[in-house]
Structures are given as C-alpha cells and as structure tokens.
Design a protein around this motif. Structure first.
Motif: not given
Length: 895
Positions: A358-368, A487-495
C-alpha cells in the motif's frame, strides 16, 4: 526526494556522502563548504584554460576546462530566454582515477535510466508547446539547456555552473539560463539552493520533496511542483490510524528525505497511540550490511506493518533479502519513490513479498501529445542529443555512433530504420505520468512567471507581430523573477488552478495498491486519493499482504471495556497491560486510560463496563434469613401461647398457684410480646417501623424482666417469712405492690423511649457506605445514647434479678423456681453481652438479624428455663403437682 540516496563521491574530490553523517545540519554546512570550494575550482579552471587558448591562438571551438565535459551529454536549444534543466539520466558514477598523473575531472556517468530521460523530454515538449502557444509569451522564444547530473553532488554543481554561466564552450552557447528546473534530489536541491541563493537564481524542483525546503528564510529561491514530504508522512500516519496499526516499523534512507519524513510521521502520529517498533536506516555505501541488519529487524519484530521510505533500487535489495529469508505477512507502506516503480513490479522475485503493498504516489495526470513526441525521436533527427543515443543502445541493442572515432562500444551498428513507434517501453509509457507531469508543470510555472515579468499580454489578432506583445528587454532580474514566480497563478490544461503557497503546491496524492494480475505479474491500481488532509479511500478495492482481511499490527491487544491500560515500565506507550477496573468503577470505551467511579446509588456490573442502579436490600420476609427468623419468632409466640393455655387450664393446681399465677400470666404475655416485637425488625424500614421497633423491644423486655424480678422478690419474701421468728413480709409486698412494682419499672423504660423518640428518633436510612452492589435499607439509631440507655436499663434489671435469684439458689429442691430464674438470667445476660460486639461489627441487614437473634434467644431462654419445667410436671408428672409435694421441702427447712 528518494533520489537523494547517492553513490560514493569520487576520491579525487575527497567529499564524504551526506548520508554518512548523523546530523542533517552538520552535513548541509559541510556541503556549503564543499560547494564553495568546487565553485572556486571551477572559476579557476576556465581562466587557466583561456590563457592557454590565447597562447595557442586557436580559432576553432574548444572547451575551457577539459577536453570532454559533462555538458556535452545533454539537450539544448537556443532561445530568447533559456531555461535550464537537471535530470538524473545516469545514476552510476565512474570509478575515480587514483593514479594522480593527470588533472582530476568529471567523467561521464553510466547506468542509463529511461524514466528520467522521459522527464527531460517532457521539459522539451513543454517548451515547444509554449513556443507554439500564441497566448503565452507571444514573441518570445524559449530555449532550454538540459544536463545530466548523475545523481551526484560534483556533477550537479558542475552542471549548474555551466548553466548559469552560459556554457563552457568558447564558441557554442545557448546563453545563461534564467531559471533551473531541478534538482530531483532534496539534498542536492538544498546544496544548489545555498550555492545559487546569493545569485538569486530560481530552482523549480519536480521531485525534491524534503519538508525542510518549505523554509523560505533558508531556501528563498526554491519552488517545487511536488508536495512536501510532510503530507506524505501524514498520509501514512493517517492510514495507520485508520486501520488500527499502532505498532509500525520504519526502514528509511539515511538522508533528509528519509529522516525528515519519519520525523513528520512521528509528529502526525503523536497522540494517536501509534509507536515505532523499530527504526532502521539504509546507506548506499554500506547497503549490503544495512539491508542485512534491516531484514533481520523486520523478521524478528512483532510489527506487521513496515514503513519504507527509500529509492527503489534500495527497496529492491531489502525486499529481495526478505524474500530470500521467506519473511511473509508484512504489510509495507511505500513512499512515492517506489510505490509506482515498474522496475520493482516487473521483478518476478518480488511477486510474493510485494503483493499487497500500500503506497502513496505522486498524482497522475495526462499530457496530451507527449507520447507522439517521444515516439518520433530518432538519433538522425537529433544528432546533438547524446542521451538519445544511449536510449537507442538500451532499447535496440545497437550502437548509433558506430564508425565514429569515439566509438568504443562492442554493440553492432544501428541500421537507422529503428523506430519507437511500436516499442513498449517505460520511456514511451505515458499512461501514468507522475514525475513527468511535475516537470511539465515546472516549465509552465516558469513560462507564466516570464510572461508576467515581461509584461506580456495575449494577442487577439493572429496576424499581429508577436514580438510586439512582450517586452523586448530580456535582461531579466533574478530578484524580480523570484517575485513573479511566487505570484504565479494559472489554470492548467486539465482545468486545475495552479499556484505556489510560499514555494510549495497544495498536497495531492494518489493511493496505490500492488496486486497480482491474472497473468501472474504485479501491477498497481489506484484505490484512493489524498487532497490536503482529506483521505478518500476505497477499502473494498484493497488487497492486503495477508489476503482479503486487514492485517493487525499492535504491540498489545486493545483493552476492552471494563479494563484500563497500564503502561509497561521502560517500553513504548503502545505496549501495555490491561487491568480490570476495581469494584464500583467502569470503563465503557476501548483502550481507556482510567476507570471512572460510578455515581451515587450506582455500582459497576460484572463486566465493569456499565454503572447499574444498586439493588435495594433489607431484611425481607421473602429471603431465607427473614423467613427463618419469622418462623422462629412465630414459633416462640405460639409456644408461649401454648404454655399460657396450659397454665390457664391448670390455674387451680398447686404448682400454678405457688408460682404467682398473676405474674406468670403477665410474664407469658410479655414474652409473647418479645417474640412478636422481633417481627417489627423484618421488612422494609419506614418511619413508623423504625420508631416503634426499638421502643417495642425495650418496653417488652423491661416488662418481662420486671415480672421476673418481682417474682424473684416474691420468692425471697415468701421463704424469709416462712422462717421461725421472722415477721411476715408478704403483708408489705402483696399483689397490689407487685403490680405497682412491675408498672413502675416499666414506666421508667417508657420514659426513656419517649425521650429518645422525641429528641433523636431512629429513621430509615439508605446505607451505600458499604462497598458492594446493593443499597442497604436500615434504621439508624438516631441517638446512640438513647439506645445505650435502653439496653443499659434492661441490663440493670436483669443483673439485679440475677443477683436476687442467685441468693435464693438454696431454696427447697421441690420448689426450684429461683434456680430456674438464675439459669434464665444467666442466659439472658450472656446473650446480650455477646450482642453488643456482634451488632457493632455486622454490616447492613446482618446487624438487624443479630438483634432479632438476641431477642429470640433471650426470650426462648426465659420461656424454657422458667416455664418448661412446670409444664413438664403439669403434663408429664401430675403426681408431683400437689401441695404436699411442694410443701415437703419447705417443712424440712422449718424443722
């Protein structure tokens, strides 16, 4: 991050590994001194090379420091603004040269790693994607310079110096980088931050997760796209708490990544009852010995849950050793450094011991689009990418450098038709992008900081000149860049919204579970998610190391309700004994630390887990003792009535007349009252019963003793008057005087009872002072002095009666009433003398039973000693019931 776990330093630098030190702060100060020394060395080397170059007046491109440099093996692209990158493409340093016949230098590392190379190309892909984006940095072309840091301090420092100086080639340079994406290692990021902090060069790490990097005062130039290890360690502590694992072992890498993570685990577990059963560390330099020691500890420990925070190569050594020893039934909690490692999952030797991890993993996300980018790579299209040629050697087993003068490989030459299009490899696998996505996000964070710093605005007309949309002044101030990065603040491609809190990002993790696939190969599945402090877990999807049941791992089993925990001296708080609660105390929760006393009129039940109302108890007519005493009392009253009937029927016989029939009937009546008054002590006490029972007892017995006393006086008076020369005393003590004496003696007791009942009468009382499960309903004495006076007066009359009867013991044998009175008074006094200590020492209703027993015993003693001998003569020996017989002995005395 786990990649902090490094190999041995080259001897030429004489720098010890940080993991060999026991103190993180001491190690970091040592690293600062090392970094400064290397920096001076690097600054000195170019100057010497430049002098040599000017002396030789060469016009061709040459290196400033050495013929073969570490930044030859990298990926680069020119641009208006250049971003640097550090990736651990190779993880094994070369054997140091100990010949001391040439100038020391950094040689190329080996041990090619596909995943870190994919991370590097995620950065390349992000830069190309940004350059194509008309809304982000319009008119500005981003460049990159990516180098291999070999997972070692000297290589990282050397690469950073090359990046911030614009390269060490005399004629080839992409320009100095403005921000560095890296390092992967927490310890190396600490070192690089302290080296670059005076220059205010930002570092955006994609994998350095040490909690110490959150300190903005010490590391003001560090940002990262991976959550702090604090959240990972807290998640593991939350998992242990969720499943009741209070006895947990820990095996960690001996550096900031492992040690600080365990510290965070302990802080989170504090107050939850979770203890560390053992704590073992692993060092790369002594890995074999450390693994053997750790495996022995795991095998011998009673802890069934083991927390493992280390790099996957070190975990492999540990798991293989445990598998060799056939250690089973251990539930491993994996850190993100190895919880999703395909290298471990594909190792068949770990199939049994790894099942259920049972493990903790870095979140997974796609890169189209990333997979297409990776599959189109070819050495022919990227001739300057030496790392791509290393990938080709790993994937296809051929040498793309065949024929070159520097080729020393024994591999066959490549045909040039190889392609990654149909290759299934960890390099091209983009199904679960974790660190890759972090590197991708780091580039976008830097791009948005540049966009804000260069006062860029998105264009609306695609025909407009993009160069006019951003400032053309690319002389970027590092201090301002740091400010805009924060101060970076933006919306990723995943919303999703992306921003830095200090230098960190909000904690988001996946929870994974290793399970055996139908084909027998281990795979991991996602069974939950962590967002901040919220744990979302699908318990039914988990396969445990022990099967479908949740394993247990405790030093001591939980104390059930009705017991309390008692810590064992010298052992952790998780090791304890369960002691039952004392009578009258309860614990109604599991693992209670204390037992609480029950409220008034309540008592603990048999299991000591609930307070129940006390049972009200009193000497009842229904219990065995009450029935027995009632039967005896009624029997005594009936026997007294029977004697009275006998005497009444034979009232004209000499023996009845000779015993003063009037006093005898009065005595029988008082004895009957004595028997019956004992019944007043049985039953639930009330106000009237408590008041009347002692008064009835005292008056009845005084009436009884008064009759006996008067009878004794009458006997003495009769025989004294019968002696020659004596005056008749009976004329002074006739029937009237006898009745008056009895009345007088009884009135004294009546006065005592009235005074007692008027001042401090007995009252009903609920006795809960006696520890037990019952409330004793009893009558208080009210005034002990009143009760003592009542008994004392009875005792006084009895003592006088006894003395008078004793003086009359030599009366004629045929008239032996004085002798019987002596016996009866002797029994009476003995009973009531024994009554006092028995009454005082008896609890509750037994004190009442003692008093009833004394009343009945003394009453039977009087009845039997005084009346039974006469009834025997009347009923059995009627021939003696004559005046002649009774006067026979008297005549002898007169003669």
């Amino acid at each position: 991050m786990a990649m902090d776990y490094i190999t041995k330093w080259p001897t030429t630098f004489a720098i010890p590994d940080q993991s060999a030190t026991s103190s993180s702060s001491t190690s970091l100060r040592h690293q600062d001194r090392v970094a400064s020394a290397i920096l001076l060395l690097l600054l000195w080397l170019p100057g010497e090379a430049v002098v040599a170059e000017m002396a030789e007046q060469q016009q061709s491109c040459s290196r400033w420091d050495q013929p073969e440099g570490v930044d030859d093996r990298g990926i680069s692209q020119d641009g208006d603004v250049v971003i640097g990158g550090l990736f651990v493409v190779h993880n094994q340093p070369p054997t140091p040269d100990l010949s001391f016949i040439r100038k020391p230098g950094l040689k190329h590392c080996f041990g090619f790693q596909k995943q870190p190379y994919r991370w590097a190309h995620a950065m390349v892909f992000a830069v190309e994607e940004i350059n194509r984006n008309p809304y982000l940095l319009p008119g500005v072309r981003l460049g990159y310079q990516i180098l291999d840091n070999c997972s070692q301090y000297p290589w990282s420092l050397r690469a950073v110096m090359s990046l911030i100086s614009g390269g060490n080639h005399s004629c080839k340079s992409t320009g100095p980088v403005r921000v560095i994406i890296g390092d992967a290692s927490s310890t190396q990021t600490i070192m690089l931050s302290r080296t670059l902090s005076p220059l205010q060069v930002p570092l955006i790490s994609y994998q350095a997760s040490c909690a110490c990097l959150s300190n903005r005062r010490e590391f003001p130039n560090v940002f990262r796209t991976i959550p702090s290890d604090v959240y990972q360690a807290r998640t593991m502590a939350d998992l242990a708490h969720r499943y009741g694992w209070t006895w947990v072992g820990a095996v960690v890498v001996n550096n900031d990544y492992g040690l600080l993570a365990v510290q965070a685990f302990r802080e989170r577990a504090q107050g939850t009852g979770i203890c560390l059963a053992f704590f073992e560390t692993l060092n790369r330099e002594t890995l074999a010995q450390d693994v053997d020691r750790a495996a022995t500890t795991v095998q011998m420990s009673s802890a069934r849950v083991v927390l493992v925070i280390a790099w996957y190569t070190d975990v492999e050594a540990l798991l293989l050793e445990l598998a060799r020893r056939n250690v089973t039934g251990r539930q491993f909690l994996a850190s993100e450094a190895w919880s999703t490692s395909s290298y471990l999952l594909n190792n068949p030797a770990l199939r049994n011991i790894g099942n259920g991890v049972l493990g903790v993993a870095i979140r997974s996300a796609p890169i189209p689009g990333l997979e297409a980018h990776l599959r189109q790579l070819r050495p022919s299209r990227h001739p300057r990418d030496a790392l791509l040629r290393d990938l080709w050697r790993e994937e296809f087993g051929c040498n793309p450098d065949s024929g070159s003068s520097s080729d020393s490989s024994s591999l066959p030459p490549c045909s040039g038709t190889e392609s990654l299009e149909g290759v299934q490899s960890t390099f091209t696998d983009t199904t679960h992008l974790r660190v890759t996505y972090n590197a991708y996000l780091a580039v976008y964070a830097a791009a948005h900081a540049f966009h804000s710093l260069l006062s860029c605005s998105p264009i609306e007309n695609t025909d407009m000149n993009r160069s006019q949309q951003c400032s053309s002044d690319y002389n970027i101030s590092p201090a301002k860049l740091l400010q805009h990065l924060s101060q970076v603040n933006f919306t990723t491609q995943l919303g999703e919204n992306f921003l830095f809190h200090g230098g960190d990002i909000p904690a988001v993790y996946d929870l994974v579970n290793w399970q055996e696939a139908p084909n027998g190969v281990l795979k991991y599945i996602t069974i939950g998610r962590v967002e901040g402090s919220q744990l979302h877990l699908e318990d039914s999807a988990i396969w445990w190391a022990t099967g479908s049941q949740v394993p247990g791992s405790v030093c001591s089993e939980s104390c059930p309700p009705g017991t309390r925990k008692a810590n064992r001296k010298g052992e952790p708080i998780c090791c304890f004994d369960c002691l039952p609660c004392a009578d009258g105390e309860i614990s109604n929760t599991t693992d209670s630390l204390t037992c609480e006393g029950c409220p008034l009129e309540f008592w603990s039940n048999n299991r000591k887990n609930m307070c129940v109302p006390l049972t009200v108890e009193f000497l009842s007519f229904n219990d065995t003792m009450g029935i027995t005493l009632t039967t005896v009392a009624v029997s005594g009253a009936v026997m007294t009535a029977a004697v009275a009937v006998v005497f009444l029927y034979n009232r004209h016989t000499p023996i009845v007349k000779a015993n003063n029939s009037e006093l005898s009937f009065l005595l029988l009546m008082s004895l009957k009252l004595c028997f019956l008054c004992s019944l007043l002590f049985i039953g639930q006490p009330t106000d009237w019963s408590c008041r009347i029972q002692q008064a009835a007892f005292g008056i009845s017995f005084v009436l009884c003793i008064s009759c006996i006393l008067v009878k004794t006086i009458v006997v003495l008076a009769v025989f004294r008057s019968a002696r020659p020369g004596s005056d008749s005393m009976m004329k002074w003590f006739g029937p009237g005087q006898q009745r008056g004496s009895v009345f007088l003696f009884t009135c004294v007791q009546v006065v005592i009872c009235v005074a007692w009942l008027s001042l401090r009468p007995p009252m009903p009382h609920r006795n809960i002072g006696l520890k037990g499960s019952k409330i004793i309903l009893e009558c208080t004495l009210g005034s002990v002095e009143g009760f003592a006076t009542l008994l004392g007066y009875i005792g006084l009359l009895a003592a006088i009666c006894f003395l008078l009867a004793f003086f009359a013991r030599k009366l004629p044998d045929n008239f032996n009433e004085a002798k019987f009175i002596t016996f009866s008074m002797l029994i009476f006094c003995a009973v009531w003398i024994a009554f006092v200590p028995a009454y005082v020492s008896s609890p509750g209703k037994y004190a009442i039973a003692v008093e009833i027993f004394a009343i009945l015993s003394s009453s039977f003693g009087l009845l039997l000693c005084i009346f039974i001998p006469k009834c025997f003569i009347i009923l059995i020996q009627p021939h003696k019931n004559t005046k002649k017989y009774l006067m026979g002995k008297t005549d002898k005395i007169q003669k």
